[in-house]
Design a protein around this motif. Structure first.
Motif, short mmCIF file in Angstrom:
data_model
loop_
_atom_site.label_atom_id
_atom_site.label_comp_id
_atom_site.label_asym_id
_atom_site.label_seq_id
_atom_site.Cartn_x
_atom_site.Cartn_y
_atom_site.Cartn_z
N GLN A 89 0.73 -1.17 -0.10
CA GLN A 89 -0.07 0.08 -0.10
C GLN A 89 0.67 1.08 0.10
OE1 GLN A 89 -3.06 0.19 2.95
NE2 GLN A 89 -3.82 2.22 2.45
N ALA A 90 1.98 1.39 0.83
CA ALA A 90 2.67 2.41 0.81
C ALA A 90 3.47 2.64 -0.55
CB ALA A 90 3.75 2.25 2.01
N ALA A 91 3.92 1.60 -1.10
CA ALA A 91 4.43 1.65 -2.42
C ALA A 91 3.55 2.21 -3.57
CB ALA A 91 5.00 0.18 -2.85
N SER A 92 2.20 1.66 -3.56
CA SER A 92 1.40 2.31 -4.51
C SER A 92 0.96 3.79 -4.35
CB SER A 92 0.14 1.53 -4.42
OG SER A 92 -0.78 1.56 -3.21
N GLU A 93 1.03 4.06 -3.09
CA GLU A 93 0.74 5.60 -2.59
C GLU A 93 2.13 6.54 -2.96
OE1 GLU A 93 -0.87 5.59 1.40
OE2 GLU A 93 -2.78 4.62 0.50
N GLN A 108 14.18 -16.22 -3.12
CA GLN A 108 13.10 -16.99 -3.54
C GLN A 108 12.31 -16.06 -4.51
OE1 GLN A 108 13.16 -20.09 -2.60
NE2 GLN A 108 14.17 -20.44 -0.83
N ASP A 109 11.54 -16.95 -5.34
CA ASP A 109 10.65 -16.38 -6.31
C ASP A 109 9.59 -15.46 -5.71
OD1 ASP A 109 12.04 -17.64 -8.40
OD2 ASP A 109 10.73 -19.16 -8.56
N TRP A 110 9.06 -15.94 -4.55
CA TRP A 110 8.15 -15.14 -3.63
C TRP A 110 8.37 -13.68 -3.39
CZ3 TRP A 110 9.56 -14.33 1.11
CH2 TRP A 110 10.74 -15.55 1.92
N ALA A 111 9.81 -13.70 -2.85
CA ALA A 111 10.51 -12.48 -2.58
C ALA A 111 10.65 -11.56 -3.65
CB ALA A 111 11.63 -12.75 -1.82
N LYS A 112 11.09 -12.24 -4.74
CA LYS A 112 11.29 -11.36 -6.05
C LYS A 112 9.99 -10.76 -6.48
CE LYS A 112 14.14 -14.60 -7.87
NZ LYS A 112 14.93 -15.05 -8.89
N SER A 113 8.81 -11.78 -6.64
CA SER A 113 7.65 -11.44 -7.07
C SER A 113 7.11 -10.08 -6.32
CB SER A 113 6.84 -12.51 -6.72
OG SER A 113 5.38 -11.93 -7.40
N GLN A 114 7.49 -9.96 -4.86
CA GLN A 114 6.79 -9.14 -4.16
C GLN A 114 7.56 -7.64 -4.57
OE1 GLN A 114 4.54 -9.10 -1.95
NE2 GLN A 114 4.89 -7.90 -0.13
N ALA A 115 8.90 -7.84 -4.80
CA ALA A 115 9.69 -6.65 -5.55
C ALA A 115 9.20 -5.95 -6.69
CB ALA A 115 11.07 -6.83 -5.46
N GLU A 116 8.84 -7.31 -7.60
CA GLU A 116 8.49 -6.91 -9.11
C GLU A 116 7.13 -6.18 -9.19
OE1 GLU A 116 8.72 -10.68 -10.65
OE2 GLU A 116 11.12 -10.44 -11.05
N SER A 117 6.14 -6.71 -8.14
CA SER A 117 4.59 -6.27 -8.25
C SER A 117 4.55 -4.84 -7.70
CB SER A 117 3.91 -7.14 -7.32
OG SER A 117 4.25 -7.02 -5.90
N SER A 118 5.62 -4.33 -6.83
CA SER A 118 5.55 -3.05 -6.14
C SER A 118 6.39 -2.12 -6.97
CB SER A 118 6.11 -3.20 -4.73
OG SER A 118 7.30 -3.39 -4.85
N GLY A 119 6.88 -2.40 -8.02
CA GLY A 119 7.69 -1.58 -8.95
C GLY A 119 9.25 -1.38 -8.02
N PHE A 120 9.56 -2.56 -7.45
CA PHE A 120 10.80 -2.58 -6.69
C PHE A 120 10.85 -1.49 -5.53
CE2 PHE A 120 11.79 -4.44 -10.95
CZ PHE A 120 12.19 -5.60 -10.69
N LYS A 121 9.55 -1.31 -5.11
CA LYS A 121 9.87 -0.46 -3.81
C LYS A 121 9.42 -0.97 -2.66
CE LYS A 121 7.45 3.42 -6.38
NZ LYS A 121 6.44 4.35 -6.47
N THR A 122 9.45 -2.37 -2.50
CA THR A 122 9.51 -3.42 -1.42
C THR A 122 10.02 -4.66 -1.82
OG1 THR A 122 8.39 -4.02 0.63
CG2 THR A 122 7.24 -4.27 -1.40
N VAL A 123 10.49 -5.46 -0.83
CA VAL A 123 10.73 -6.87 -1.38
C VAL A 123 10.78 -7.76 -0.20
CG1 VAL A 123 13.34 -6.25 -0.14
CG2 VAL A 123 13.30 -7.91 -2.09
N GLU A 323 -7.30 1.05 -1.97
CA GLU A 323 -8.87 1.23 -1.82
C GLU A 323 -9.33 -0.14 -1.34
OE1 GLU A 323 -10.60 4.03 -2.10
OE2 GLU A 323 -8.50 4.80 -2.28
N LYS A 324 -8.97 -1.40 -1.73
CA LYS A 324 -9.59 -2.56 -1.19
C LYS A 324 -9.03 -2.34 0.35
CE LYS A 324 -11.29 -6.55 -1.97
NZ LYS A 324 -12.83 -6.78 -2.23
#
Length: 341
Positions: A89-93, A108-123, A323-324
């Motif tokens: 949420q902080a990344a999206s804002e 791990q893939d789940w850690a990299k996915s977290q980074a990618e989905s946030s535009g590399f604003k978290t990991v 929003e969700k």
């Protein structure tokens, strides 16, 4: 006179240099994990670096609120740990800064996915499944049946025997809320939560507090991340951890650098350091039994393994959306929090 002026200039310059040097050696961190691992991380980092860490321990929801409130004048450099939803949420804002660590390929893939989905604003820094821990002595003494499914927590005999955190302050409790919505659908999930409210003795501020209360015999059961329940067992308390039979969500404990951080270079230093295998392998020494994000870090033998748990395909992107998240929390406040015991 000239000597006096030169001396004054020298002292002023020295003072400014000393101030700059001191500032360069600072790092302001919010730690959203258990206090023991927070203290260990701070101590280990300061041993390895000539940087003074000023650390505050907060729950995930509190950390997000603080960073949001200070957006125009950030006082925090780095936010380490806590559930991934508020980090997303902080990344999206736009509250956190983009950073691609050279350590990413080791994760791990789940850690990299977290980074990618946030535009590399978290990991992702660790992961852990949601469940509960119950006090086996209390359940035996009172003749309670072992609760192995979400449905079992509604048993009338458990009235006043369960604790869970408030999802407004706790990332753990928000993960529980979002998981139940994904398992049952929103309407049935809120029906469940309203029914469960009859058995809740307290909505705590911290996510791990409920199972600590169960360990001390203050309540029968705490809904928490399973690794927090395992930590109490490792301390010698009569606590048994359970993964719900219907399925459960999980967290990706995350890390973010605050946008506009005053000590940006030092924040990146911590960021890279905390993703190293030797650092993550030390977490077990603080009785933190999450799954580490570095592929070569040692997994604690006590850690609940994902392959042994019925996990849902937790939708981090949807439930980390501002929003969700806001809508679910507002509904929880209206329908559950407002009528809490």
């Amino acid at each position: 006179m000239r000597l006096t002026v030169l001396s004054t200039l020298f002292l002023a310059t020295t003072s400014l240099s000393a101030g700059a040097a001191f500032a360069a050696g600072d790092l302001n961190v919010i730690c959203a994990a258990d206090v023991v691992i927070c203290e260990q991380m701070k101590s280990d980092f300061e041993k390895d670096h000539d940087i003074k860490v000023n650390m505050v321990r907060m729950s995930s929801g509190e950390a997000y609120a603080k960073i949001r409130a200070e957006a125009r004048n950030p006082k925090t450099d780095l936010w380490w740990a806590g559930t991934g939803d508020p980090h997303l949420q902080a990344a999206s804002e736009g509250l956190t800064a983009e950073y691609q660590s050279p350590m990413l390929d080791q994760l791990q893939d789940w850690a990299k996915s977290q980074a990618e989905s946030s535009g590399f604003k978290t990991v992702g820094v660790y992961a852990g499944a949601l469940g509960w821990g119950y006090n086996t002595d209390i359940f035996k003494q009172k003749g309670y049946k072992e609760p192995v499914c979400w449905a079992d927590l509604l048993a009338p005999e458990l009235k006043g025997e369960i604790q869970i955190a408030n999802p407004n302050s706790s990332g753990t409790a928000y993960t529980a809320l979002a998981s139940l919505v994904q398992i049952m659908g929103e309407e049935k999930a809120f029906e469940y939560l309203k029914a469960l409210n009859a058995n809740i003795s307290q909505y705590t501020k911290s996510g791990s507090a409920p199972v600590k209360a169960a360990a001390r015999g203050e309540t029968g059961l705490g809904i928490v991340f399973m690794h927090d329940a395992v930590a109490q067992t490792a301390e010698g308390f009569p606590v048994k951890s359970i993964a719900p039979c219907e399925g459960t969500g999980y967290e990706i404990g995350s890390m973010s650098i605050v946008k506009g951080a005053r000590n940006m270079d030092n924040a990146k230093t911590w960021y890279d350091w905390s993703l190293k295998p030797q650092v993550q392998s030390r977490m077990k020494d603080a009785k933190s039994f999450q799954l580490p994000s570095n592929k070569t870090a040692e997994i604690p033998k006590e850690a609940p393994r994902f392959e042994d748990i019925k996990l849902i395909d937790y939708d981090f992107k949807t439930y980390g959306d501002p929003e969700k998240r806001k809508a679910l929390l507002e509904r929880w406040d209206r329908e559950v929090g407002a009528v809490a015991n």
